[in-house]
Every structure is written in C-alpha cells, then in structure tokens.
Design a protein around this motif. Structure first.
Motif, PDB file in Angstrom:
ATOM      1  N   TRP A   9       0.827  -1.211   0.000  1.00 28.81           N
ATOM      2  CA  TRP A   9       0.000   0.000   0.000  1.00 28.81           C
ATOM      3  C   TRP A   9       0.861   1.261   0.000  1.00 28.81           C
ATOM      4  CZ3 TRP A   9      -5.121  -0.141  -0.775  1.00 28.81           C
ATOM      5  CH2 TRP A   9      -5.772  -1.349  -0.575  1.00 28.81           C
ATOM      6  N   PHE A  10       0.389   2.294  -0.704  1.00 29.97           N
ATOM      7  CA  PHE A  10       1.099   3.571  -0.736  1.00 29.97           C
ATOM      8  C   PHE A  10       0.103   4.728  -0.830  1.00 29.97           C
ATOM      9  CE2 PHE A  10       0.773   2.156  -5.133  1.00 29.97           C
ATOM     10  CZ  PHE A  10       0.335   3.284  -5.805  1.00 29.97           C
ATOM     11  N   VAL A  11       0.591   5.926  -0.505  1.00 32.65           N
ATOM     12  CA  VAL A  11      -0.187   7.165  -0.588  1.00 32.65           C
ATOM     13  C   VAL A  11       0.647   8.171  -1.375  1.00 32.65           C
ATOM     14  CG1 VAL A  11      -1.217   9.057   0.733  1.00 32.65           C
ATOM     15  CG2 VAL A  11      -1.303   6.732   1.638  1.00 32.65           C
ATOM     16  N   THR A  33      -3.949  10.337  -3.628  1.00 33.46           N
ATOM     17  CA  THR A  33      -4.306   8.988  -4.048  1.00 33.46           C
ATOM     18  C   THR A  33      -3.880   7.958  -3.012  1.00 33.46           C
ATOM     19  OG1 THR A  33      -2.235   8.636  -5.235  1.00 33.46           O
ATOM     20  CG2 THR A  33      -4.053   9.536  -6.501  1.00 33.46           C
ATOM     21  N   VAL A  34      -4.599   6.850  -3.030  1.00 30.89           N
ATOM     22  CA  VAL A  34      -4.245   5.661  -2.263  1.00 30.89           C
ATOM     23  C   VAL A  34      -4.065   4.545  -3.278  1.00 30.89           C
ATOM     24  CG1 VAL A  34      -5.031   3.972  -0.570  1.00 30.89           C
ATOM     25  CG2 VAL A  34      -5.525   6.387  -0.230  1.00 30.89           C
ATOM     26  N   GLY A  35      -2.944   3.830  -3.195  1.00 29.40           N
ATOM     27  CA  GLY A  35      -2.664   2.819  -4.200  1.00 29.40           C
ATOM     28  C   GLY A  35      -2.215   1.500  -3.637  1.00 29.40           C
ATOM     29  N   TYR A  36      -2.190   0.513  -4.545  1.00 34.55           N
ATOM     30  CA  TYR A  36      -1.805  -0.842  -4.174  1.00 34.55           C
ATOM     31  C   TYR A  36      -0.855  -1.392  -5.223  1.00 34.55           C
ATOM     32  CZ  TYR A  36      -2.275  -5.648  -2.553  1.00 34.55           C
ATOM     33  OH  TYR A  36      -2.018  -6.906  -2.055  1.00 34.55           O
ATOM     34  N   ASN A  37       0.284  -1.943  -4.793  1.00 30.10           N
ATOM     35  CA  ASN A  37       1.252  -2.590  -5.681  1.00 30.10           C
ATOM     36  C   ASN A  37       0.869  -4.060  -5.819  1.00 30.10           C
ATOM     37  OD1 ASN A  37       3.126  -0.394  -6.147  1.00 30.10           O
ATOM     38  ND2 ASN A  37       3.683  -0.624  -3.994  1.00 30.10           N
ATOM     39  N   TRP A  38       0.350  -4.444  -6.986  1.00 24.27           N
ATOM     40  CA  TRP A  38      -0.052  -5.828  -7.225  1.00 24.27           C
ATOM     41  C   TRP A  38       1.176  -6.713  -7.422  1.00 24.27           C
ATOM     42  CZ3 TRP A  38      -4.990  -6.808  -6.287  1.00 24.27           C
ATOM     43  CH2 TRP A  38      -5.903  -5.742  -6.336  1.00 24.27           C
ATOM     44  N   ASP A  40       5.741  -6.209  -8.661  1.00 22.50           N
ATOM     45  CA  ASP A  40       6.825  -5.225  -8.738  1.00 22.50           C
ATOM     46  C   ASP A  40       6.645  -4.271  -9.917  1.00 22.50           C
ATOM     47  OD1 ASP A  40       8.058  -6.217  -6.498  1.00 22.50           O
ATOM     48  OD2 ASP A  40       9.500  -7.451  -7.618  1.00 22.50           O
ATOM     49  N   THR A  41       5.855  -4.671 -10.925  1.00 20.67           N
ATOM     50  CA  THR A  41       5.703  -3.855 -12.129  1.00 20.67           C
ATOM     51  C   THR A  41       4.284  -3.351 -12.377  1.00 20.67           C
ATOM     52  OG1 THR A  41       5.345  -5.830 -13.472  1.00 20.67           O
ATOM     53  CG2 THR A  41       7.615  -5.011 -13.289  1.00 20.67           C
ATOM     54  N   LEU A  42       3.321  -3.712 -11.549  1.00 18.86           N
ATOM     55  CA  LEU A  42       1.929  -3.324 -11.767  1.00 18.86           C
ATOM     56  C   LEU A  42       1.315  -2.751 -10.484  1.00 18.86           C
ATOM     57  CD1 LEU A  42      -0.404  -3.351 -13.855  1.00 18.86           C
ATOM     58  CD2 LEU A  42      -1.046  -5.564 -12.908  1.00 18.86           C
ATOM     59  N   ALA A  43       0.741  -1.550 -10.592  1.00 21.08           N
ATOM     60  CA  ALA A  43       0.101  -0.895  -9.444  1.00 21.08           C
ATOM     61  C   ALA A  43      -1.172  -0.206  -9.914  1.00 21.08           C
ATOM     62  CB  ALA A  43       1.034   0.117  -8.799  1.00 21.08           C
ATOM     63  N   SER A  44      -2.095  -0.029  -8.999  1.00 19.60           N
ATOM     64  CA  SER A  44      -3.304   0.738  -9.292  1.00 19.60           C
ATOM     65  C   SER A  44      -3.577   1.660  -8.115  1.00 19.60           C
ATOM     66  CB  SER A  44      -4.502  -0.183  -9.549  1.00 19.60           C
ATOM     67  OG  SER A  44      -4.778  -0.968  -8.417  1.00 19.60           O
ATOM     68  N   SER A  45      -4.317   2.737  -8.390  1.00 21.11           N
ATOM     69  CA  SER A  45      -4.634   3.677  -7.316  1.00 21.11           C
ATOM     70  C   SER A  45      -5.970   4.349  -7.589  1.00 21.11           C
ATOM     71  CB  SER A  45      -3.526   4.720  -7.149  1.00 21.11           C
ATOM     72  OG  SER A  45      -3.318   5.421  -8.344  1.00 21.11           O
ATOM     73  N   PHE A  46      -6.507   4.918  -6.541  1.00 24.20           N
ATOM     74  CA  PHE A  46      -7.792   5.601  -6.554  1.00 24.20           C
ATOM     75  C   PHE A  46      -7.575   6.947  -5.877  1.00 24.20           C
ATOM     76  CE2 PHE A  46     -11.826   6.565  -4.393  1.00 24.20           C
ATOM     77  CZ  PHE A  46     -12.705   6.487  -5.455  1.00 24.20           C
ATOM     78  N   GLY A  47      -8.066   8.033  -6.478  1.00 23.91           N
ATOM     79  CA  GLY A  47      -7.775   9.327  -5.882  1.00 23.91           C
ATOM     80  C   GLY A  47      -8.768  10.417  -6.211  1.00 23.91           C
ATOM     81  N   TYR A  48      -8.419  11.611  -5.785  1.00 31.07           N
ATOM     82  CA  TYR A  48      -9.222  12.810  -5.966  1.00 31.07           C
ATOM     83  C   TYR A  48      -8.320  13.910  -6.510  1.00 31.07           C
ATOM     84  CZ  TYR A  48     -12.586  16.492  -4.976  1.00 31.07           C
ATOM     85  OH  TYR A  48     -13.470  17.536  -5.096  1.00 31.07           O
ATOM     86  N   LYS A  49      -8.824  14.665  -7.507  1.00 31.34           N
ATOM     87  CA  LYS A  49      -8.029  15.720  -8.113  1.00 31.34           C
ATOM     88  C   LYS A  49      -8.846  16.999  -8.204  1.00 31.34           C
ATOM     89  CE  LYS A  49      -5.385  16.928 -12.220  1.00 31.34           C
ATOM     90  NZ  LYS A  49      -4.743  16.424 -13.433  1.00 31.34           N
ATOM     91  N   ALA A  50      -8.185  18.137  -7.991  1.00 25.42           N
ATOM     92  CA  ALA A  50      -8.806  19.451  -8.166  1.00 25.42           C
ATOM     93  C   ALA A  50      -7.873  20.310  -9.009  1.00 25.42           C
ATOM     94  CB  ALA A  50      -9.063  20.117  -6.822  1.00 25.42           C
ATOM     95  N   LEU A  51      -8.447  21.032  -9.972  1.00 24.63           N
ATOM     96  CA  LEU A  51      -7.686  21.906 -10.856  1.00 24.63           C
ATOM     97  C   LEU A  51      -8.444  23.219 -10.990  1.00 24.63           C
ATOM     98  CD1 LEU A  51      -5.484  22.516 -13.006  1.00 24.63           C
ATOM     99  CD2 LEU A  51      -6.980  21.397 -14.667  1.00 24.63           C
TER     100      LEU A  51
END
Length: 77
Positions: A9-11, A33-38, A40-51
């Motif tokens: 897990w990463f942030v 974002t909060v992410g998960y390393n599936w 060593d070469t594949l990760a996914s994350s879910f997050g929020y963005k404001a511009l």
C-alpha cells in the motif's frame, strides 16, 4: 510526496501552482491517491483531483475549478 505504508500500500499527494500572469493569472492543482502494488511492475490507485484556472485576455475570461475522483493503472519498467 510518496509514502509507502507497507510493501503493498502507498499514498501519493501532489500540489502545484503556476501562471503568475505568464500564461494565466494563476493555476492551482492538487491530487491525493491511495494505491496498491499488485506486483513489482503493476500498481493501481484511486484518488481525488482538483484543478483551478484563472485566465483573462482581450475580454475573454476563463475562471473555473474542476474536481473529481479518478483511478490509475501504472506499469513500471
């Protein structure tokens, strides 16, 4: 900023500011974002963005803020 909670897990948090009258009066951006390393070469994350952008030139004005959730898939090599 990237923080590994553990080996899986990463942030990520990112923010920037620009413009200063060059291309726009001001532009602000931020993501979290909060992410998960599936593997060593594949990760996914879910997050929020404001511009937010404030731009004005020759009578044209664009002053808007966009924000919402997003997902990301990363292949690292």
């Amino acid at each position: 900023m990237h923080y590994d909670v553990n080996s899986r897990w990463f942030v990520d948090v990112m923010a920037d500011i620009g413009g200063f009258g060059v291309a726009s009066d001001i532009t602000l951006q931020g993501t979290a974002t909060v992410g998960y390393n599936w593997t060593d070469t594949l990760a996914s994350s879910f997050g929020y963005k404001a511009l937010s952008t404030d731009y004005e030139e020759d009578g044209f004005r664009y002053d808007a803020t966009q924000h919402g959730i997003f997902t990301r898939l990363a292949v690292k090599f």
